[in-house]
Design a protein around this motif. Sequence first.
Motif, PDB file in Angstrom:
ATOM      1  N   ALA A 191      -7.633  -2.913   2.491  1.00  0.00           N
ATOM      2  CA  ALA A 191      -7.488  -4.020   3.635  1.00  0.00           C
ATOM      3  C   ALA A 191      -7.619  -5.294   3.004  1.00  0.00           C
ATOM      4  CB  ALA A 191      -9.251  -3.936   4.151  1.00  0.00           C
ATOM      5  N   GLU A 192      -7.869  -5.486   1.873  1.00  0.00           N
ATOM      6  CA  GLU A 192      -7.629  -6.640   0.819  1.00  0.00           C
ATOM      7  C   GLU A 192      -6.361  -6.899   0.869  1.00  0.00           C
ATOM      8  OE1 GLU A 192      -9.643  -8.936  -0.472  1.00  0.00           O
ATOM      9  OE2 GLU A 192     -11.593  -8.151  -0.399  1.00  0.00           O
ATOM     10  N   LYS A 193      -5.257  -5.846   0.431  1.00  0.00           N
ATOM     11  CA  LYS A 193      -3.988  -6.237   0.388  1.00  0.00           C
ATOM     12  C   LYS A 193      -3.278  -6.581   1.662  1.00  0.00           C
ATOM     13  CE  LYS A 193      -3.075  -3.076  -3.448  1.00  0.00           C
ATOM     14  NZ  LYS A 193      -2.477  -1.589  -3.672  1.00  0.00           N
ATOM     15  N   LEU A 194      -4.026  -5.853   2.766  1.00  0.00           N
ATOM     16  CA  LEU A 194      -3.349  -6.647   4.230  1.00  0.00           C
ATOM     17  C   LEU A 194      -3.678  -7.936   4.313  1.00  0.00           C
ATOM     18  CD1 LEU A 194      -3.960  -2.978   5.901  1.00  0.00           C
ATOM     19  CD2 LEU A 194      -1.837  -4.060   5.711  1.00  0.00           C
ATOM     20  N   LYS A 195      -5.215  -8.348   3.935  1.00  0.00           N
ATOM     21  CA  LYS A 195      -5.509  -9.626   4.208  1.00  0.00           C
ATOM     22  C   LYS A 195      -4.765 -10.540   3.483  1.00  0.00           C
ATOM     23  CE  LYS A 195      -9.707 -12.168   4.175  1.00  0.00           C
ATOM     24  NZ  LYS A 195     -11.189 -12.344   3.999  1.00  0.00           N
ATOM     25  N   ILE A 238       0.758  -1.152   0.049  1.00  0.00           N
ATOM     26  CA  ILE A 238      -0.076   0.018  -0.142  1.00  0.00           C
ATOM     27  C   ILE A 238       0.880   1.302   0.001  1.00  0.00           C
ATOM     28  CG2 ILE A 238      -1.883   1.143   1.210  1.00  0.00           C
ATOM     29  CD1 ILE A 238      -2.465  -1.311   2.529  1.00  0.00           C
ATOM     30  N   THR A 239       0.737   1.907  -1.257  1.00  0.00           N
ATOM     31  CA  THR A 239       1.730   3.069  -1.336  1.00  0.00           C
ATOM     32  C   THR A 239       1.273   4.548  -1.054  1.00  0.00           C
ATOM     33  OG1 THR A 239       1.443   2.867  -3.616  1.00  0.00           O
ATOM     34  CG2 THR A 239       3.210   1.744  -2.855  1.00  0.00           C
ATOM     35  N   GLU A 240      -0.102   4.767  -0.999  1.00  0.00           N
ATOM     36  CA  GLU A 240      -0.841   5.935  -0.727  1.00  0.00           C
ATOM     37  C   GLU A 240      -1.763   5.784   0.351  1.00  0.00           C
ATOM     38  OE1 GLU A 240      -2.483   7.113  -4.403  1.00  0.00           O
ATOM     39  OE2 GLU A 240      -0.702   7.543  -5.315  1.00  0.00           O
ATOM     40  N   LYS A 241      -2.039   6.796   0.890  1.00  0.00           N
ATOM     41  CA  LYS A 241      -3.114   6.978   2.070  1.00  0.00           C
ATOM     42  C   LYS A 241      -4.472   6.521   1.514  1.00  0.00           C
ATOM     43  CE  LYS A 241      -2.921   9.958   5.205  1.00  0.00           C
ATOM     44  NZ  LYS A 241      -2.595  11.334   5.853  1.00  0.00           N
ATOM     45  N   LEU A 285      -7.964   7.450   1.194  1.00  0.00           N
ATOM     46  CA  LEU A 285      -8.926   8.585   1.595  1.00  0.00           C
ATOM     47  C   LEU A 285     -10.207   8.402   1.101  1.00  0.00           C
ATOM     48  CD1 LEU A 285      -6.251  11.413   0.687  1.00  0.00           C
ATOM     49  CD2 LEU A 285      -6.928  10.313   3.082  1.00  0.00           C
ATOM     50  N   THR A 286     -10.613   7.237   0.377  1.00  0.00           N
ATOM     51  CA  THR A 286     -11.976   7.070   0.091  1.00  0.00           C
ATOM     52  C   THR A 286     -12.487   5.691   0.694  1.00  0.00           C
ATOM     53  OG1 THR A 286     -11.392   5.753  -1.985  1.00  0.00           O
ATOM     54  CG2 THR A 286     -11.578   8.162  -2.056  1.00  0.00           C
ATOM     55  N   LEU A 287     -13.534   5.449   0.607  1.00  0.00           N
ATOM     56  CA  LEU A 287     -14.224   3.919   0.910  1.00  0.00           C
ATOM     57  C   LEU A 287     -13.573   2.993   0.380  1.00  0.00           C
ATOM     58  CD1 LEU A 287     -15.832   2.849   3.466  1.00  0.00           C
ATOM     59  CD2 LEU A 287     -17.885   3.008   1.938  1.00  0.00           C
ATOM     60  N   THR A 288     -13.502   3.290  -1.063  1.00  0.00           N
ATOM     61  CA  THR A 288     -13.213   2.213  -1.911  1.00  0.00           C
ATOM     62  C   THR A 288     -11.614   1.787  -1.845  1.00  0.00           C
ATOM     63  OG1 THR A 288     -14.586   2.586  -3.613  1.00  0.00           O
ATOM     64  CG2 THR A 288     -12.848   1.465  -4.567  1.00  0.00           C
ATOM     65  N   ALA A 289     -10.667   2.860  -1.624  1.00  0.00           N
ATOM     66  CA  ALA A 289      -9.475   2.747  -1.433  1.00  0.00           C
ATOM     67  C   ALA A 289      -9.132   2.200  -0.252  1.00  0.00           C
ATOM     68  CB  ALA A 289      -8.624   4.056  -1.452  1.00  0.00           C
ATOM     69  N   MET A 304     -11.279   8.885   8.535  1.00  0.00           N
ATOM     70  CA  MET A 304     -12.320   7.852   8.532  1.00  0.00           C
ATOM     71  C   MET A 304     -13.174   7.789   7.082  1.00  0.00           C
ATOM     72  SD  MET A 304     -12.873   7.251  12.377  1.00  0.00           S
ATOM     73  CE  MET A 304     -14.038   6.042  12.554  1.00  0.00           C
ATOM     74  N   PRO A 305     -13.146   7.355   5.931  1.00  0.00           N
ATOM     75  CA  PRO A 305     -13.720   7.701   4.963  1.00  0.00           C
ATOM     76  C   PRO A 305     -15.200   7.263   4.876  1.00  0.00           C
ATOM     77  CG  PRO A 305     -12.169   6.199   4.227  1.00  0.00           C
ATOM     78  CD  PRO A 305     -11.790   6.589   5.768  1.00  0.00           C
TER      79      PRO A 305
END
Length: 421
Positions: free
Chosen positions: A171-175, A157-160, A162-166, A289-290
């Motif tokens: 979260a998918e990448k972390l999982k 994950i390279t960018e913060k 800032l949207t619900l989709t992002a 918290m988007p």
Amino acid sequence: MRKARGILLPLCLLLAVLTAGCGRSSGNADGIKTVHIYQFKVEISEALQSLKTKFEQEHPQIRLEIQSVGGGSDYGASLRAKFSSGDEPDIFTIGGNNERDMWLEYLEDLSGETWAKDVKPLAAEQMTVDGKLYGMPMNLEGYGFIYNKDLFAQAGITEKPLTLTALREAAEKLKAAGITPFANGYQEWFVLGNHNVNVPFAQQPDPVAFIAGLTDGSRTFAGDPIFSKWIDLLDLTVEYGNSNPLSTDYNTQVTMLASGEAAMIQQGNWTQGQIDGIDPDLNLGILPMPIDDTAEDNDKLYVGVPSNWVVNKFSPVKEEAKIFLDWLVTSEAGKNYITKEFQFIPALDSIKGTEKDLGSLGAEVLAYTDKDQALTWNWSRLPNGMPQELSSSIQGYLGGKLSKESMLEEFQINWDNLSVQ
């Protein structure tokens, strides 16, 4: 003998004695005045005693008597008991809005103090009535999603987000990397009933008007688009969160982040000390918290004042009390205590705090505040007991006992019942 809020304060037992007064004495025969301070932040009680020594060295005619009540004790109830008994403090601490109004008849107008012009507008708002400032904000605190930057990098994950989709994509990448995205401490009523549900209140175009509308019936929770979006965010945290969030308490939640078991928690800069006690080398930041996909609107943290110093306007030593508060925020010694010893985010523009003093989380909250990217805390505006009721309803929804619709209906029923009391 004056009467306070309908309660007759106890009569003095020795009225015939010329120097007698109710309760404790505020002055000595040698001219030394004692200022009695009553405050709830027990975590700074030790530092306050050190500060007391420094102040008294510079002001030999003033003594400070400081009592800290908090932790597991009910500060509000004990403060009311002190006033009922006639043992009124000269300086005490209260929250804003509802608490301000509850104590307003006791509060000295501090608008003319030299430091008043330096109070950040966001911090002054909750203690201002008809243009008059009735309290000195103790500090600022802010919250969002605290995140482990190294775990984000590990997951690519390279960018913060800032949207619900992002946020969902992150979260998918972390999982996928074997990392639990969220540690949710939803056992705690304040995590849900104060901080989480504040999101849709604060995102309203005018939170004060929205809250008034809920009371007069012109607005409702059901059908409000912002509350609907907030539920989407709440659902996402649970979908990508730890198991058993309703039995996870605050300490467990913070420990999961600090030990690297999870990448994010919904908390604020007040967790810095506890996290540092586990791993002081964590690379941390705070995310907004988007609630939708409008990045610019979402790039804000929730910032407020947890408590305010106020002066009892009936105090015989209120001028000495104001001297102390002025010293606290204008002297170099006082400023150093606020930032370095208390590790408080300053609520006055005249006090600067570095990341070394405030920690990475505090520095980030201050940066968002100074960029005017802060949204308000609103739980102090709600009917008494409403945050606890909101939390209970949210827990019912998360536990599968309530649907989205019935949760919002329960919000409204409880609001209607509590707002008329």
